[in-house]
Write an enzyme that holds these catalytic residues in place. Structure first.
Site, PDB file in Angstrom:
ATOM      1  N   GLU A 163      26.664  42.203  37.913  1.00  0.00           N
ATOM      2  CA  GLU A 163      26.553  43.100  36.756  1.00  0.00           C
ATOM      3  C   GLU A 163      25.287  42.727  35.980  1.00  0.00           C
ATOM      4  OE1 GLU A 163      29.623  42.596  33.736  1.00  0.00           O
ATOM      5  OE2 GLU A 163      29.367  44.668  33.074  1.00  0.00           O
ATOM      6  N   LYS A 174      30.284  52.277  34.531  1.00  0.00           N
ATOM      7  CA  LYS A 174      31.473  51.503  34.133  1.00  0.00           C
ATOM      8  C   LYS A 174      32.440  52.392  33.353  1.00  0.00           C
ATOM      9  CE  LYS A 174      32.290  46.903  32.083  1.00  0.00           C
ATOM     10  NZ  LYS A 174      31.554  45.761  31.511  1.00  0.00           N
ATOM     11  N   CYS A 230      33.187  44.951  36.498  1.00  0.00           N
ATOM     12  CA  CYS A 230      33.728  43.908  35.631  1.00  0.00           C
ATOM     13  C   CYS A 230      35.059  44.263  34.962  1.00  0.00           C
ATOM     14  CB  CYS A 230      32.670  43.496  34.615  1.00  0.00           C
ATOM     15  SG  CYS A 230      32.967  41.805  34.024  1.00  0.00           S
TER      16      CYS A 230
END
Ligand SMILES: NC(=O)CCC(=O)C(=O)O
Length: 279
Positions: free
Chosen positions: A44, A113, A154
């Site tokens: 990330e 994301k 994440c």
């Protein structure tokens, strides 16, 4: 179609210089490919330090200099490349975005994301990605000659339904570029991966930046691969390194045959509803 392939996770030491981050990423991609990796993944925020104060300054449009470098590296090394994530600027909004390239260097998928990292653990860590970022709203999968792969970033790993949705879509490997921290890393990083892998009987890999003790946000490191039985099969500590793992889809099939939970679901009692938003 081969049932085995090598996956490489690049646990990159990310610094303040975008040019240095890109140069190093390209060098490690080449090294991973020369060691036989067919799918290579970055962490990330691989081109920028991780933090809300950095995203606007490091943000790029896609395509832009960082994704152009990734496209070229994928083509030159004949690999599928999951480009960790970068801060993306699009129509005046910022996103935390992963770009995926095929061995021809073509952008084949892009994940913004979905779940922004907004947490407040008193005395330990407060982080509010939503102060500067906007969330994506799309599933991201891509096909390879080996298997279908699902990508999320994440904090997305905490949402079991997303992993289940990817499994229902036929993914056999889930890749989560991620940067957990010194509070939630030791507590949850491995546990979440093993949970996603076991629930869905597939391979799960997480790719962290290396730890920088001087950075405002200290990453946990520990890039890891978990197999469909829930075993950690490759991992590392927190320094810059490449984590290699042999992904065996025949083994995945065996696990699903031995413990056939996907055929035993009581969908008369509960059901996962997958929605496909347009944006
Ligand atoms: N970059 C992130 O989304 C961090 C997620 C995290 O640390 C967590 O605990 O979740």
């Amino acid at each position: 179609m081969s049932s085995k392939f090598k996956l490489a996770l690049l646990q990159l030491a990310v610094g303040a210089s975008k040019v240095d981050n890109l140069t190093k990423a390209v060098r490690l991609i080449k090294e991973a490919a020369s060691n036989g990796a067919k799918i290579v993944a970055l962490p990330e925020c691989f081109n920028s330090p991780y933090g809300t104060s950095y995203f606007a300054d490091y943000a790029e449009k896609i395509p832009g200099p960082s994704t152009d470098a990734l496209a070229e590296a994928a083509k030159e090394n004949q690999i599928f490349l999951v480009g960790g994530s970068i801060p993306e600027e699009h129509n005046g909004k910022l996103y935390n975005t992963s770009t995926i390239f095929n061995p021809e260097g073509k952008l084949i998928a892009k994940h913004r994301k979905i779940h922004l990292f907004d947490i407040d653990v008193p005395g330990k860590i407060r982080f509010q990605e939503s102060e500067v970022l906007s969330p994506g709203s799309q599933y991201t999968t891509f096909d390879t000659p080996f298997c279908k792969v699902g990508v999320a970033i994440c904090y997305d790993i905490r949402f079991a339904e997303l992993g289940q949705a990817y499994a229902r879509k036929g993914c056999q490997l889930l890749l989560y570029p991620g940067a957990f921290n010194m509070t939630t890393g030791p507590a949850h990083w491995e546990l979440l991966q093993r949970g996603r892998a076991l629930d869905n009987q597939l391979y799960v890999a997480t790719i962290s930046p290396a730890r920088d003790e001087q950075a405002k946000y200290t990453a946990w490191g520990h890039s890891t691969v978990v197999n469909p039985w829930g075993d950690v099969i490759s991992t590392t500590e927190h320094e810059e390194t490449i984590v290699y793992s042999d992904i065996d889809l025949e083994y995945l099939k065996q696990v699903r045959e031995m413990v056939p939970i996907s055929k035993q679901r009581r969908e008369d009692l509960y059901q996962l509803q997958i929605k496909e938003p347009n944006s």
